[in-house]
Design a protein around this motif. Structure first.
Motif, PDB file in Angstrom:
ATOM      1  N   VAL A 183      43.037  41.268  34.523  1.00 36.64           N
ATOM      2  CA  VAL A 183      42.552  40.132  35.320  1.00 36.64           C
ATOM      3  C   VAL A 183      43.747  39.201  35.525  1.00 36.64           C
ATOM      4  O   VAL A 183      44.424  38.827  34.562  1.00 36.64           O
ATOM      5  CB  VAL A 183      41.409  39.390  34.591  1.00 36.64           C
ATOM      6  CG1 VAL A 183      40.973  38.172  35.382  1.00 36.64           C
ATOM      7  CG2 VAL A 183      40.226  40.328  34.349  1.00 36.64           C
ATOM      8  N   LEU A 184      44.007  38.859  36.777  1.00 36.29           N
ATOM      9  CA  LEU A 184      45.174  38.036  37.118  1.00 36.29           C
ATOM     10  C   LEU A 184      44.705  36.676  37.646  1.00 36.29           C
ATOM     11  O   LEU A 184      43.964  36.610  38.625  1.00 36.29           O
ATOM     12  CB  LEU A 184      46.011  38.749  38.188  1.00 36.29           C
ATOM     13  CG  LEU A 184      47.224  37.991  38.725  1.00 36.29           C
ATOM     14  CD1 LEU A 184      48.254  37.748  37.632  1.00 36.29           C
ATOM     15  CD2 LEU A 184      47.858  38.752  39.885  1.00 36.29           C
ATOM     16  N   VAL A 185      45.154  35.614  36.992  1.00 36.60           N
ATOM     17  CA  VAL A 185      44.772  34.265  37.425  1.00 36.60           C
ATOM     18  C   VAL A 185      45.773  33.751  38.457  1.00 36.60           C
ATOM     19  O   VAL A 185      46.982  33.734  38.211  1.00 36.60           O
ATOM     20  CB  VAL A 185      44.691  33.307  36.221  1.00 36.60           C
ATOM     21  CG1 VAL A 185      44.557  31.870  36.684  1.00 36.60           C
ATOM     22  CG2 VAL A 185      43.517  33.684  35.343  1.00 36.60           C
ATOM     23  N   ASN A 186      45.253  33.361  39.616  1.00 33.94           N
ATOM     24  CA  ASN A 186      46.078  32.819  40.706  1.00 33.94           C
ATOM     25  C   ASN A 186      45.869  31.311  40.851  1.00 33.94           C
ATOM     26  O   ASN A 186      44.840  30.785  40.433  1.00 33.94           O
ATOM     27  CB  ASN A 186      45.699  33.490  42.030  1.00 33.94           C
ATOM     28  CG  ASN A 186      46.353  34.844  42.178  1.00 33.94           C
ATOM     29  OD1 ASN A 186      47.528  35.007  41.867  1.00 33.94           O
ATOM     30  ND2 ASN A 186      45.601  35.833  42.633  1.00 33.94           N
ATOM     31  N   MET A 187      46.851  30.671  41.511  1.00 29.94           N
ATOM     32  CA  MET A 187      46.780  29.228  41.814  1.00 29.94           C
ATOM     33  C   MET A 187      46.499  28.429  40.543  1.00 29.94           C
ATOM     34  O   MET A 187      45.638  27.542  40.506  1.00 29.94           O
ATOM     35  CB  MET A 187      45.730  28.949  42.894  1.00 29.94           C
ATOM     36  CG  MET A 187      46.023  29.688  44.181  1.00 29.94           C
ATOM     37  SD  MET A 187      44.830  29.298  45.465  1.00 29.94           S
ATOM     38  CE  MET A 187      44.733  30.839  46.357  1.00 29.94           C
TER      39      MET A 187
END
Length: 258
Positions: A183-187
């Protein structure tokens, strides 16, 4: 599974940085000396334009591949980035769902096509549409692993549970080995209390799956695709490029242990 991997970037919610992440991570993998094929499976075609391919110059697209009018090889274009190729998308992809509705093995069209070129690439990166239709089913059926880009918001957590259900269904029906790679967290903005609580929820939901490096909120990351460039070529010394490079390294580690 051999060393090469087919990975799709999926989230049923739009606006979470899915295409930007797919493009920049693919560019980082190519920069690391890997042979990478991007597959634009989103009718909006933002991955295609984001890497500088003019849609009007594309002769064959993912649509032609899905309906059997072109092989994956015939539809592949080289990009300006060394080691990075793309099977582009156009608006005609919208019609593919209807055209394939009564076809045999309709969920396996993309998988069958990509298996013919799989040996030529270290990584095949697929950008999914932000909806659960036949095209998304095709991408999840073709993939070895899924990466879920998301924002630190409660609505994103809702999307995460929907997507988990979808992945379970795909495993059961079409693709038992499908794995959640991360899971990649953006912004990301670490100053917000909400960010911290949402990160805790993700860790609880998916232990060990959160990528160590979040992607920071950055105007430069948002601007790069409008110039047809990855963040590595647009702002190579910025914090966005450094974050994506770190995620790409971690992704390679995770794929090696899959």
């Amino acid at each position: 599974m051999g060393n090469n991997r087919i990975l799709c970037f999926a989230n049923q919610k739009g606006g979470v940085g899915k295409t930007t992440s797919a493009l920049n991570i693919a560019a980082c993998l190519a920069r690391a000396g890997k042979q990478v094929l991007m597959v634009d499976a989103d009718p909006q075609g933002n991955l295609t334009s984001g890497i500088g391919v003019r849609k009007k110059n594309t002769k064959k697209t993912v649509y032609d591949v899905l309906i059997g009018q072109a092989t994956a090889e015939e539809a592949t274009l080289r990009t300006e980035v060394k080691g990075l190729s793309i099977i582009p998308a156009g608006i005609d992809l919208v019609g593919a769902e209807l055209e394939l509705a009564d076809e045999p093995r309709r969920e396996f069209r993309l998988k069958d096509a990509l298996e013919t070129v799989r040996g030529q690439y270290d990584y095949i990166i697929i950008d999914c549409p932000p909806a659960l239709g036949l095209i998304t089913v095709n991408t999840l059926t073709a993939a070895d692993g899924v990466i879920i880009p998301m924002l630190c918001e409660y609505y994103s957590l809702e999307g995460l549970s929907q997507l988990s259900t979808t992945i379970r269904l795909i495993r059961k029906r079409y693709n038992p080995p499908l794995e959640l790679v991360g899971v990649l967290v953006n912004m990301y903005d670490g100053r917000l209390n909400l960010t911290v609580s949402v990160l805790e929820e993700i860790k609880k939901f998916f232990p060990g799956k959160l990528f160590r490096t979040p992607i920071p909120r950055s105007v430069r990351i948002s601007e790069a695709p409008s110039y047809g460039l990855s963040i590595l070529d647009y702002d190579r010394h910025g914090k966005g490029a450094a974050a994506y490079a770190a995620v790409a390294r971690e992704l390679m580690e995770r794929c090696d242990s899959m």
